[in-house]
Write an enzyme that holds these catalytic residues in place. Sequence first.
Site, short mmCIF file in Angstrom:
data_model
loop_
_atom_site.label_atom_id
_atom_site.label_comp_id
_atom_site.label_asym_id
_atom_site.label_seq_id
_atom_site.Cartn_x
_atom_site.Cartn_y
_atom_site.Cartn_z
N MET A 29 0.84 -1.20 0.00
CA MET A 29 0.00 0.00 0.00
C MET A 29 0.88 1.25 0.00
O MET A 29 0.41 2.35 0.30
CB MET A 29 -0.93 0.00 1.20
CG MET A 29 -1.92 -1.18 1.15
SD MET A 29 -3.47 -0.88 2.00
CE MET A 29 -2.91 -0.56 3.65
N GLY A 35 10.97 -2.74 5.69
CA GLY A 35 10.23 -4.00 5.67
C GLY A 35 9.81 -4.36 4.25
O GLY A 35 10.06 -5.47 3.76
N HIS A 36 9.20 -3.39 3.58
CA HIS A 36 8.81 -3.60 2.16
C HIS A 36 10.07 -3.90 1.32
O HIS A 36 10.05 -4.78 0.46
CB HIS A 36 8.16 -2.35 1.58
CG HIS A 36 6.88 -1.93 2.25
ND1 HIS A 36 6.78 -0.80 2.99
CD2 HIS A 36 5.65 -2.50 2.26
CE1 HIS A 36 5.54 -0.66 3.43
NE2 HIS A 36 4.83 -1.68 3.01
N GLN A 60 -10.43 -2.72 1.50
CA GLN A 60 -9.97 -3.47 2.68
C GLN A 60 -10.00 -2.61 3.95
O GLN A 60 -9.60 -3.07 5.01
CB GLN A 60 -8.59 -4.08 2.45
CG GLN A 60 -7.43 -3.10 2.44
CD GLN A 60 -6.13 -3.79 2.10
OE1 GLN A 60 -5.93 -4.25 0.99
NE2 GLN A 60 -5.22 -3.88 3.07
N GLY A 153 4.92 -10.37 3.71
CA GLY A 153 5.63 -10.31 4.98
C GLY A 153 4.93 -11.10 6.07
O GLY A 153 3.70 -11.13 6.15
N ASP A 156 2.24 -9.42 8.66
CA ASP A 156 0.79 -9.58 8.59
C ASP A 156 0.50 -11.08 8.47
O ASP A 156 0.13 -11.58 7.41
CB ASP A 156 0.24 -8.80 7.40
CG ASP A 156 0.57 -7.32 7.53
OD1 ASP A 156 -0.10 -6.63 8.30
OD2 ASP A 156 1.54 -6.86 6.89
N VAL A 182 10.80 -7.39 9.57
CA VAL A 182 11.92 -6.47 9.77
C VAL A 182 11.55 -5.54 10.92
O VAL A 182 10.46 -4.96 10.94
CB VAL A 182 12.22 -5.66 8.49
CG1 VAL A 182 13.34 -4.66 8.75
CG2 VAL A 182 12.59 -6.60 7.35
N SER A 192 4.00 1.07 8.02
CA SER A 192 3.68 2.40 7.51
C SER A 192 2.88 3.19 8.54
O SER A 192 2.95 4.41 8.59
CB SER A 192 2.87 2.29 6.21
OG SER A 192 3.56 1.48 5.29
N ARG A 193 2.14 2.47 9.39
CA ARG A 193 1.31 3.16 10.39
C ARG A 193 2.15 3.70 11.55
O ARG A 193 1.63 4.48 12.35
CB ARG A 193 0.20 2.23 10.89
CG ARG A 193 -0.89 2.03 9.84
CD ARG A 193 -2.11 1.30 10.39
NE ARG A 193 -3.24 1.36 9.49
CZ ARG A 193 -3.59 0.40 8.62
NH1 ARG A 193 -2.87 -0.72 8.55
NH2 ARG A 193 -4.64 0.54 7.83
P1 AMP Z 1 1.45 -2.99 3.43
O1 AMP Z 1 2.01 -1.93 2.55
O2 AMP Z 1 1.43 -2.62 4.87
O3 AMP Z 1 0.16 -3.56 2.92
O4 AMP Z 1 2.50 -4.19 3.36
C1 AMP Z 1 2.89 -4.75 2.15
C2 AMP Z 1 3.68 -6.00 2.41
O5 AMP Z 1 4.84 -5.69 3.17
C3 AMP Z 1 2.90 -7.05 3.21
O6 AMP Z 1 3.17 -8.34 2.70
C4 AMP Z 1 3.45 -6.87 4.60
O7 AMP Z 1 3.36 -8.02 5.40
C5 AMP Z 1 4.91 -6.53 4.30
N1 AMP Z 1 5.50 -5.83 5.44
C6 AMP Z 1 5.06 -4.70 6.05
N2 AMP Z 1 5.84 -4.40 7.11
C7 AMP Z 1 6.79 -5.37 7.18
C8 AMP Z 1 7.87 -5.63 8.07
N3 AMP Z 1 8.15 -4.85 9.10
N4 AMP Z 1 8.63 -6.72 7.83
C9 AMP Z 1 8.37 -7.55 6.78
N5 AMP Z 1 7.35 -7.35 5.91
C10 AMP Z 1 6.57 -6.28 6.11
#
Ligand code: AMP
Length: 284
Positions: A29, A35-36, A60, A153, A156, A182, A192-193
């Site tokens: 997102m 992490g990303h 979502q 990741g 989630d 991470v 991101s939050r």
């Molecule tokens: P999001 O942008 O939050 O929807 O996350 C996109 C992807 O990045 C999802 O598969 C998340 O699980 C992964 N993700 C977000 N934060 C982390 C993190 N700290 N470590 C590993 N993967 C992450």
Amino acid sequence: MLRHTINEVREQIKKWKKEGLTVGLVPTMGALHAGHLSLIKKSVEKCDRTVVSVFVNPIQFCPGEDLDKYPRTLEADEKLCSDAGVDIVFAPSPKEMYGEGHILSNDFLTYVIPPYFYVDKLCGKSRVGHFDGVCTVVNKLFNIVQPDYAFFGQKDAQQLIIIKKMVKDLNIPVEIIPCPIVREESGLALSSRNKYLSDEDKKEALALSKILFNIKACYDKGITDVKALTETAYSFLNEHHALEYLEFRDKENLEEKTVADDNTQVFIALKIGDVRLIDNILLG
Ligand code: AMP
């Protein structure tokens, strides 16, 4: 590199497939962080071509959630992706993904609904319909990008388990690659939050990882009774924390555990003010 339409992406994918190249997809997102980037790095290493989707998926988000204020940093995201060797950043508008009026109701949109057993617990309990929106958008992204591999990741973890189940149940020809969480040096899982947190809130947010690490340490010492392990959490909580859940479940099928074992995953959701944070740890 930046693409906004489904057709543009499809055209490029067609060419790559013709050349016999493998394609990796990293759905996000946006508001990209380390992490990303760990997912992106894995994809770039494993696949000939990598597509990162950046899409704040309206279906979502539940009513009253942070859809409008969710951080949107496309320019910076594109730069990070380009530096990391990404081939396409796919950033569609809601209208491109869902059509005129970007219809949010399942009266007008075909949804992919994950099994009730997987969504009536943990985040699905308070975020009703959230995983319907996740599965629907991920399924659409799979159809648009047709990736050989897709990277998700462990951060989630419920989402990852549900996506794996969807891929299996619907025979989607993609391999899901789970990627470790991470964390900051402090232990806080990147998200991101976290941008919503003040410095003070960030200190309070350490309760999540502290609780999980402490439970893991107790388990490693031989404590397996879930009630006893749960009680170790309370000393880390104070009036700034609203604990939504702390649950011990099977890492594959989310069945509840009363006695912890190596297949037990511990899930936590905690609110600090208005900000809801999640984390998890595998005991094995
Ligand atoms: P999001 O942008 O939050 O929807 O996350 C996109 C992807 O990045 C999802 O598969 C998340 O699980 C992964 N993700 C977000 N934060 C982390 C993190 N700290 N470590 C590993 N993967 C992450």
